[in-house]
Design a protein around this motif. Structure first.
Motif, PDB file in Angstrom:
ATOM      1  N   ASP A 176       0.818  -1.219   0.000  1.00 50.47           N
ATOM      2  CA  ASP A 176       0.000   0.000   0.000  1.00 50.47           C
ATOM      3  C   ASP A 176       0.850   1.267   0.000  1.00 50.47           C
ATOM      4  O   ASP A 176       0.436   2.293  -0.539  1.00 50.47           O
ATOM      5  CB  ASP A 176      -0.927   0.016   1.221  1.00 50.47           C
ATOM      6  CG  ASP A 176      -2.115  -0.910   1.043  1.00 50.47           C
ATOM      7  OD1 ASP A 176      -2.326  -1.389  -0.084  1.00 50.47           O
ATOM      8  OD2 ASP A 176      -2.820  -1.154   2.037  1.00 50.47           O
ATOM      9  N   ARG A 177       2.035   1.210   0.595  1.00 52.71           N
ATOM     10  CA  ARG A 177       2.871   2.411   0.691  1.00 52.71           C
ATOM     11  C   ARG A 177       3.303   2.921  -0.679  1.00 52.71           C
ATOM     12  O   ARG A 177       3.672   4.086  -0.832  1.00 52.71           O
ATOM     13  CB  ARG A 177       4.095   2.129   1.558  1.00 52.71           C
ATOM     14  CG  ARG A 177       5.088   1.149   0.935  1.00 52.71           C
ATOM     15  CD  ARG A 177       6.229   0.838   1.880  1.00 52.71           C
ATOM     16  NE  ARG A 177       7.328   0.130   1.206  1.00 52.71           N
ATOM     17  CZ  ARG A 177       8.432  -0.273   1.807  1.00 52.71           C
ATOM     18  NH1 ARG A 177       8.586  -0.028   3.104  1.00 52.71           N
ATOM     19  NH2 ARG A 177       9.376  -0.879   1.131  1.00 52.71           N
ATOM     20  N   GLU A 178       3.273   2.057  -1.706  1.00 54.09           N
ATOM     21  CA  GLU A 178       3.663   2.480  -3.056  1.00 54.09           C
ATOM     22  C   GLU A 178       2.512   3.114  -3.826  1.00 54.09           C
ATOM     23  O   GLU A 178       2.714   3.674  -4.904  1.00 54.09           O
ATOM     24  CB  GLU A 178       4.222   1.288  -3.832  1.00 54.09           C
ATOM     25  CG  GLU A 178       5.547   0.773  -3.278  1.00 54.09           C
ATOM     26  CD  GLU A 178       6.072  -0.451  -4.024  1.00 54.09           C
ATOM     27  OE1 GLU A 178       5.578  -0.730  -5.146  1.00 54.09           O
ATOM     28  OE2 GLU A 178       6.962  -1.131  -3.485  1.00 54.09           O
ATOM     29  N   ILE A 179       1.300   3.040  -3.290  1.00 46.44           N
ATOM     30  CA  ILE A 179       0.138   3.643  -3.950  1.00 46.44           C
ATOM     31  C   ILE A 179       0.094   5.123  -3.599  1.00 46.44           C
ATOM     32  O   ILE A 179      -0.061   5.496  -2.435  1.00 46.44           O
ATOM     33  CB  ILE A 179      -1.163   2.946  -3.522  1.00 46.44           C
ATOM     34  CG1 ILE A 179      -1.113   1.465  -3.914  1.00 46.44           C
ATOM     35  CG2 ILE A 179      -2.366   3.632  -4.173  1.00 46.44           C
ATOM     36  CD1 ILE A 179      -2.298   0.664  -3.424  1.00 46.44           C
ATOM     37  N   LEU A 180       0.241   5.972  -4.605  1.00 47.91           N
ATOM     38  CA  LEU A 180       0.271   7.415  -4.360  1.00 47.91           C
ATOM     39  C   LEU A 180      -1.136   7.975  -4.183  1.00 47.91           C
ATOM     40  O   LEU A 180      -1.386   8.760  -3.274  1.00 47.91           O
ATOM     41  CB  LEU A 180       0.986   8.121  -5.510  1.00 47.91           C
ATOM     42  CG  LEU A 180       2.442   7.687  -5.757  1.00 47.91           C
ATOM     43  CD1 LEU A 180       3.069   8.527  -6.862  1.00 47.91           C
ATOM     44  CD2 LEU A 180       3.279   7.793  -4.475  1.00 47.91           C
ATOM     45  N   PHE A 181      -2.049   7.582  -5.059  1.00 50.64           N
ATOM     46  CA  PHE A 181      -3.438   7.985  -4.892  1.00 50.64           C
ATOM     47  C   PHE A 181      -4.334   7.125  -5.774  1.00 50.64           C
ATOM     48  O   PHE A 181      -3.866   6.406  -6.660  1.00 50.64           O
ATOM     49  CB  PHE A 181      -3.665   9.477  -5.172  1.00 50.64           C
ATOM     50  CG  PHE A 181      -3.121   9.984  -6.488  1.00 50.64           C
ATOM     51  CD1 PHE A 181      -3.903   9.995  -7.637  1.00 50.64           C
ATOM     52  CD2 PHE A 181      -1.833  10.492  -6.564  1.00 50.64           C
ATOM     53  CE1 PHE A 181      -3.406  10.477  -8.834  1.00 50.64           C
ATOM     54  CE2 PHE A 181      -1.330  10.982  -7.768  1.00 50.64           C
ATOM     55  CZ  PHE A 181      -2.114  10.976  -8.903  1.00 50.64           C
ATOM     56  N   ASP A 182      -5.616   7.197  -5.465  1.00 46.37           N
ATOM     57  CA  ASP A 182      -6.628   6.394  -6.145  1.00 46.37           C
ATOM     58  C   ASP A 182      -7.347   7.268  -7.169  1.00 46.37           C
ATOM     59  O   ASP A 182      -7.702   8.408  -6.884  1.00 46.37           O
ATOM     60  CB  ASP A 182      -7.618   5.848  -5.108  1.00 46.37           C
ATOM     61  CG  ASP A 182      -8.462   4.700  -5.625  1.00 46.37           C
ATOM     62  OD1 ASP A 182      -9.223   4.933  -6.582  1.00 46.37           O
ATOM     63  OD2 ASP A 182      -8.352   3.585  -5.090  1.00 46.37           O
ATOM     64  N   LEU A 183      -7.559   6.712  -8.369  1.00 51.94           N
ATOM     65  CA  LEU A 183      -8.251   7.449  -9.425  1.00 51.94           C
ATOM     66  C   LEU A 183      -9.724   7.085  -9.500  1.00 51.94           C
ATOM     67  O   LEU A 183     -10.459   7.638 -10.314  1.00 51.94           O
ATOM     68  CB  LEU A 183      -7.598   7.162 -10.785  1.00 51.94           C
ATOM     69  CG  LEU A 183      -6.191   7.716 -10.999  1.00 51.94           C
ATOM     70  CD1 LEU A 183      -5.596   7.138 -12.270  1.00 51.94           C
ATOM     71  CD2 LEU A 183      -6.217   9.235 -11.066  1.00 51.94           C
ATOM     72  N   GLY A 184     -10.136   6.119  -8.680  1.00 52.70           N
ATOM     73  CA  GLY A 184     -11.508   5.642  -8.759  1.00 52.70           C
ATOM     74  C   GLY A 184     -12.300   5.950  -7.512  1.00 52.70           C
ATOM     75  O   GLY A 184     -12.357   7.097  -7.051  1.00 52.70           O
ATOM     76  N   ASN A 185     -12.879   4.908  -6.930  1.00 48.14           N
ATOM     77  CA  ASN A 185     -13.755   5.088  -5.764  1.00 48.14           C
ATOM     78  C   ASN A 185     -13.087   4.688  -4.458  1.00 48.14           C
ATOM     79  O   ASN A 185     -13.739   4.590  -3.434  1.00 48.14           O
ATOM     80  CB  ASN A 185     -15.049   4.284  -5.957  1.00 48.14           C
ATOM     81  CG  ASN A 185     -14.771   2.796  -6.140  1.00 48.14           C
ATOM     82  OD1 ASN A 185     -13.655   2.329  -5.912  1.00 48.14           O
ATOM     83  ND2 ASN A 185     -15.788   2.059  -6.565  1.00 48.14           N
ATOM     84  N   GLY A 186     -11.780   4.429  -4.506  1.00 47.16           N
ATOM     85  CA  GLY A 186     -11.064   4.069  -3.294  1.00 47.16           C
ATOM     86  C   GLY A 186     -10.881   2.589  -3.097  1.00 47.16           C
ATOM     87  O   GLY A 186     -10.338   2.165  -2.067  1.00 47.16           O
ATOM     88  N   ASP A 187     -11.300   1.775  -4.078  1.00 49.85           N
ATOM     89  CA  ASP A 187     -11.181   0.327  -3.909  1.00 49.85           C
ATOM     90  C   ASP A 187      -9.839  -0.220  -4.369  1.00 49.85           C
ATOM     91  O   ASP A 187      -9.591  -1.422  -4.297  1.00 49.85           O
ATOM     92  CB  ASP A 187     -12.324  -0.395  -4.638  1.00 49.85           C
ATOM     93  CG  ASP A 187     -12.280  -0.214  -6.154  1.00 49.85           C
ATOM     94  OD1 ASP A 187     -11.360   0.472  -6.666  1.00 49.85           O
ATOM     95  OD2 ASP A 187     -13.170  -0.758  -6.839  1.00 49.85           O
ATOM     96  N   GLY A 188      -8.945   0.656  -4.853  1.00 50.94           N
ATOM     97  CA  GLY A 188      -7.619   0.219  -5.251  1.00 50.94           C
ATOM     98  C   GLY A 188      -7.551  -0.384  -6.638  1.00 50.94           C
ATOM     99  O   GLY A 188      -6.508  -0.915  -7.031  1.00 50.94           O
ATOM    100  N   ASN A 189      -8.628  -0.293  -7.422  1.00 55.64           N
ATOM    101  CA  ASN A 189      -8.631  -0.877  -8.758  1.00 55.64           C
ATOM    102  C   ASN A 189      -7.943   0.030  -9.771  1.00 55.64           C
ATOM    103  O   ASN A 189      -7.158  -0.427 -10.599  1.00 55.64           O
ATOM    104  CB  ASN A 189     -10.065  -1.173  -9.197  1.00 55.64           C
ATOM    105  CG  ASN A 189     -10.129  -2.031 -10.445  1.00 55.64           C
ATOM    106  OD1 ASN A 189      -9.368  -2.986 -10.601  1.00 55.64           O
ATOM    107  ND2 ASN A 189     -11.027  -1.697 -11.339  1.00 55.64           N
ATOM    108  N   ASP A 190      -8.228   1.345  -9.716  1.00 57.99           N
ATOM    109  CA  ASP A 190      -7.590   2.338 -10.591  1.00 57.99           C
ATOM    110  C   ASP A 190      -6.710   3.236  -9.726  1.00 57.99           C
ATOM    111  O   ASP A 190      -7.231   4.024  -8.925  1.00 57.99           O
ATOM    112  CB  ASP A 190      -8.635   3.199 -11.306  1.00 57.99           C
ATOM    113  CG  ASP A 190      -9.508   2.397 -12.254  1.00 57.99           C
ATOM    114  OD1 ASP A 190      -9.144   1.251 -12.579  1.00 57.99           O
ATOM    115  OD2 ASP A 190     -10.566   2.908 -12.670  1.00 57.99           O
TER     116      ASP A 190
END
Length: 349
Positions: A103-117
């Motif tokens: 998760d620490r490598e995920i900068l931000f979410d482009l969708g609804n927060g489910d981590g798909n985009d």
């Protein structure tokens, strides 16, 4: 699988955030730029990257203004690329893929927060802000450009207020390192020749790049002035290459009329069909992947950096693109003509 990106901030935007014209003399950071740069700096500061970005040397080379950059760390410290043997290589959940990033490598979410985009930091960066665009990440798609991932990539370019944000794609057998759908983005703060170089109309909205060592195809946003049409025509060509099992690279950049001009009023999307590169790529050599075809030459050894000549770069880029370019040019012309005929019939009905 790692836990999803719920903890990452969600990036919200609407059509008012899109930037169709940018002046390089008065760059204004957009909401996207501010968030991306803040989160990328945090990832670098916290040691999430395999190395701190350190371009030790860079220089322009020759009449085509190739930009050579020396980045020794990328050869030494990056993850070993996967063994790519086919354009049809299926997604393998047992191999490394982007559902396995922490998760620490995920900068931000482009969708609804489910981590798909999501946008994730590239832990082996080639330039500042280097990140991964991961669309439908949790669905396990192989490295084949989908229409939705292409559309999201174009939107991200337009959401930036910088003329220097670049978005790139390597297909399988065209130096993709991971067989899981992903695009790259990074900031390259240099004027590059292909932002304004002469391109020649082939048919309809399709242009060709011939007065340059890497022979390829180009579409301009100004031919459509509509994101949906720009994406649809582009994906028509990319999908043709995918169906024909032709390796390819895609580069999306802001564009302008001429060198030295400060106003960037267009977008160019370059597509190179190219010879297949099979197996595990040699990360220490000069590799003609998408950045190199654009003129951004990534060099990973001091010896190559010191001795690489313009003629060697020209020969390499020409060798991987020319034969394929000329062999499919007529087929693409027919494809575009057919699509234009269909659209004309639909418009007149």
């Amino acid at each position: 699988m790692s836990s999803t990106g719920i903890k990452a901030p969600i990036f919200h935007y609407d059509s008012s955030d899109l930037n169709f014209n940018i002046n390089s003399s008065e760059i204004k950071k957009s909401k996207l730029d501010l968030l991306l740069k803040q989160r990328w700096k945090e990832a670098e500061k916290c040691g999430f990257l395999r190395y701190r970005l350190n371009i030790t040397n860079q220089r322009f080379l020759g009449q085509y203004k190739f930009l050579l950059q020396l980045n020794v760390n990328r050869a030494i410290n990056r993850r070993i690329p996967q063994n790519i043997l086919s354009m049809d290589q299926p997604f393998d959940s047992d191999q490394f893929n982007f559902t396995k990033i922490p998760d620490r490598e995920i900068l931000f979410d482009l969708g609804n927060g489910d981590g798909n985009d999501i946008i994730a930091v590239n832990i082996s960066p080639i330039e500042w802000g280097h990140s991964l665009i991961l669309i439908d990440r949790l669905k396990g798609f192989p490295q084949k450009a989908t229409k939705s991932s292409l559309e999201k990539s174009v939107l991200l370019l337009l959401l930036s207020g910088s003329p220097y944000l670049r978005i790139i794609f390597n297909s399988l057998c065209a130096y993709a390192s991971v067989n899981h759908l992903h695009w790259h983005l990074y900031y390259l703060q240099h004027e590059m020749l292909l932002e304004y170089a002469t391109i020649t109309k082939l048919i309809g909205p399709l242009y060709i790049l011939v007065d340059y060592p890497s022979k390829g195809f180009c579409l301009k946003y100004s031919s459509f002035k509509n994101i949906e049409n720009f994406v649809s025509w582009t994906h028509l060509i990319i999908n043709f290459l995918q169906e024909q099992k032709i390796a390819h690279n895609v580069y999306i950049t802001r564009a302008k009329e001429s060198s030295g001009q400060t106003e960037y009023n267009d977008i160019r999307l370059y597509i190179w069909a190219r010879k297949s590169a099979l197996g595990i790529k040699n990360t220490e050599s000069f590799i003609p992947a998408v950045s190199e075809l654009f003129g951004h030459i990534l060099v990973r050894s001091e010896d190559i950096y010191d001795n690489l000549t313009e003629e060697e770069v020209i020969q390499t880029l020409d060798n991987v693109t020319s034969d394929i370019f000329y062999s499919i040019k007529a087929e693409l012309e027919k494809l575009i003509q057919k699509e234009m005929t269909i659209k004309n019939c639909e418009d007149s009905s």
